[in-house]
Scaffold this active site. Structure first.
Site, PDB file in Angstrom:
ATOM      1  N   GLN A 128      -1.944  -7.748  -3.951  1.00 14.20           N
ATOM      2  CA  GLN A 128      -1.413  -8.319  -2.729  1.00 14.20           C
ATOM      3  C   GLN A 128      -2.023  -9.762  -2.670  1.00 14.20           C
ATOM      4  OE1 GLN A 128      -3.754  -5.385  -0.075  1.00 14.20           O
ATOM      5  NE2 GLN A 128      -2.780  -7.089   0.903  1.00 14.20           N
ATOM      6  N   GLU A 162      -2.509  -3.765   9.019  1.00 14.63           N
ATOM      7  CA  GLU A 162      -3.176  -2.679   9.825  1.00 14.63           C
ATOM      8  C   GLU A 162      -4.824  -3.251   9.168  1.00 14.63           C
ATOM      9  OE1 GLU A 162       0.604  -0.296   9.519  1.00 14.63           O
ATOM     10  OE2 GLU A 162      -1.532   0.781   8.198  1.00 14.63           O
ATOM     11  N   ASP A 163      -5.350  -1.924   9.443  1.00 15.18           N
ATOM     12  CA  ASP A 163      -6.935  -2.125   9.734  1.00 15.18           C
ATOM     13  C   ASP A 163      -7.844  -3.039   9.459  1.00 15.18           C
ATOM     14  OD1 ASP A 163      -5.780   0.765   9.184  1.00 15.18           O
ATOM     15  OD2 ASP A 163      -6.519   1.218   7.121  1.00 15.18           O
ATOM     16  N   HIS A 183      -6.988  -4.104   2.366  1.00 13.15           N
ATOM     17  CA  HIS A 183      -6.949  -4.597   3.133  1.00 13.15           C
ATOM     18  C   HIS A 183      -8.751  -5.525   2.733  1.00 13.15           C
ATOM     19  CE1 HIS A 183      -4.964  -0.895   5.264  1.00 13.15           C
ATOM     20  NE2 HIS A 183      -5.801  -0.278   4.509  1.00 13.15           N
ATOM     21  N   GLY A 217       0.432  -1.377   0.065  1.00 17.35           N
ATOM     22  CA  GLY A 217      -0.347   0.084  -0.131  1.00 17.35           C
ATOM     23  C   GLY A 217       0.546   1.091  -0.328  1.00 17.35           C
TER      24      GLY A 217
HETATM   25  C1  LIG Z   1      -4.529   2.961   2.782  1.00 16.99           C
HETATM   26  S1  LIG Z   1      -3.848   3.016   1.318  1.00 16.99           S
HETATM   27  C2  LIG Z   1      -2.107   3.061   1.814  1.00 16.99           C
HETATM   28  C3  LIG Z   1      -1.875   4.656   2.325  1.00 16.99           C
HETATM   29  C4  LIG Z   1      -0.248   4.048   2.450  1.00 16.99           C
HETATM   30  N1  LIG Z   1       0.757   3.007   3.253  1.00 16.99           N
HETATM   31  C5  LIG Z   1       0.118   5.651   4.128  1.00 16.99           C
HETATM   32  O1  LIG Z   1       0.327   4.890   5.475  1.00 16.99           O
HETATM   33  O2  LIG Z   1      -0.068   6.569   3.660  1.00 16.99           O
HETATM   34  C6  LIG Z   1      -3.723   1.247   0.051  1.00 16.99           C
HETATM   35  C7  LIG Z   1      -3.091   1.254  -0.973  1.00 16.99           C
HETATM   36  O3  LIG Z   1      -3.129  -0.105  -1.512  1.00 16.99           O
HETATM   37  C8  LIG Z   1      -3.621   0.079  -2.926  1.00 16.99           C
HETATM   38  N2  LIG Z   1      -3.983  -1.557  -3.206  1.00 16.99           N
HETATM   39  C9  LIG Z   1      -5.458  -1.178  -2.930  1.00 16.99           C
HETATM   40  N3  LIG Z   1      -5.700  -3.034  -3.526  1.00 16.99           N
HETATM   41  C10 LIG Z   1      -4.555  -3.688  -3.225  1.00 16.99           C
HETATM   42  C11 LIG Z   1      -4.207  -4.825  -4.286  1.00 16.99           C
HETATM   43  N4  LIG Z   1      -4.675  -5.783  -3.969  1.00 16.99           N
HETATM   44  N5  LIG Z   1      -3.047  -4.913  -4.112  1.00 16.99           N
HETATM   45  C12 LIG Z   1      -1.797  -3.958  -3.590  1.00 16.99           C
HETATM   46  N6  LIG Z   1      -1.784  -2.720  -3.429  1.00 16.99           N
HETATM   47  C13 LIG Z   1      -2.979  -2.406  -2.955  1.00 16.99           C
HETATM   48  C14 LIG Z   1      -4.449   1.281  -3.043  1.00 16.99           C
HETATM   49  O4  LIG Z   1      -4.222   1.318  -4.435  1.00 16.99           O
HETATM   50  C15 LIG Z   1      -4.009   1.711  -1.981  1.00 16.99           C
HETATM   51  O5  LIG Z   1      -2.421   2.892  -3.169  1.00 16.99           O
END
Ligand SMILES: C[S@@+](CC[C@H](N)C(=O)[O-])C[C@H]1O[C@@H](n2cnc3c(N)ncnc32)[C@H](O)[C@@H]1O
Length: 249
Positions: free
Chosen positions: A110, A160-161, A135, A64
């Protein structure tokens, strides 16, 4: 005066209080570019479990990337010796690849074990994994199942979360399947050595070198020191275990 406090009593949560303390929290509070998105109460957990890595050469994976702010924060906090890998499904986050000298970004899902395996082959084994990705249950569980057994012996895995375990829109792994439920089952694994009841109690009172036969547990049980549940975070601490041993001295 009677004290009949009960754990199930309904009490009021204060709307405001100090949520965390420490250098990492201060670093977070010093940022004002809307690049990093973290809950304030996470920082005490990070300090507790990740503080020992600061200033050392180690490998951390954050799932993320989003606006890159957490990678920048980790880079500053952990120092130049740390190798920091960020993963995101959004190709735009590739813009942060190499933005800080010790940060690499890779694009992938992921929830895809093949992608995670290739990532681990390229950059692992990781000492720290922070799952702050999509998440959903499938994403959290698949990432944990694939990455955790590949980590270093004293590694720390943070999911997390995990409040999303209680939100239906994140339940993509079937009825009742959530990261929280998955981790609860891992607590049972930790206690597998004791399932023999009185026989187990007797066995673990015998000096290890005098015991007959061997004890089979799951890999998780053999390689895990603790499973810690915090508000919206689960922390798994890795450590090689031996058969339990009790003694009266
Ligand atoms: C909560 S944000 C991350 C925030 C960052 N770590 C921060 O602390 O500012 C979640 C991120 O996960 C990514 N994401 C969503 N689904 C995903 C997946 N299946 N595999 C990898 N990344 C993913 C989204 O594109 C987004 O950029």
């Amino acid at each position: 005066m009677s004290n009949d406090k009960k754990l199930g009593d309904h009490v009021q949560l204060p709307a405001r209080d100090v949520q965390s303390t420490g250098d990492l929290y201060d670093l977070f509070l010093s940022r004002n570019d809307r690049g990093v998105h973290k809950w304030h109460h996470y920082f005490d957990v990070y300090e507790r479990h990740l503080g020992r890595f600061r200033g050392t050469a180690f490998r951390v994976l954050e799932i993320g990337v989003s606006k890159g702010g957490s990678l920048s924060m980790w880079s500053e906090f952990f120092g130049p010796e740390a190798r920091i890998v960020g993963v995101d499904v959004d190709p735009q986050t590739l813009a942060f690849d190499g933005r800080w000298a010790n940060v690499t970004v890779r694009i992938g899902d992921q929830a895809d074990p093949a992608f995670l395996a290739s990532l681990d082959d390229e950059f692992g084994p990781f000492d720290v994994v922070i799952d702050d990705g999509g998440h959903t249950a499938r994403q959290q569980i698949n990432s944990f199942n694939l990455l955790y057994p590949r980590m270093t012996e004293r590694g720390v895995y943070i999911c997390e979360d995990t409040h999303t375990s209680y939100w239906p829109q994140f339940a993509d792994a079937g009825p009742g399947v959530t990261m929280i439920e998955h981790a609860k089952k891992m607590i049972d694994h930790l206690h597998l050595p004791y399932l023999g009841g009185a026989k187990a109690f007797a066995r673990f009172g015998v000096r290890p070198e005098d015991r007959k036969g061997n004890l089979q547990v799951t890999r998780f049980a053999a390689e895990t020191f603790s499973v810690l549940f915090y508000d919206s975070m689960i922390v798994f601490e890795r450590r090689a275990r031996a058969e339990p041993f009790r003694e009266i001295r």
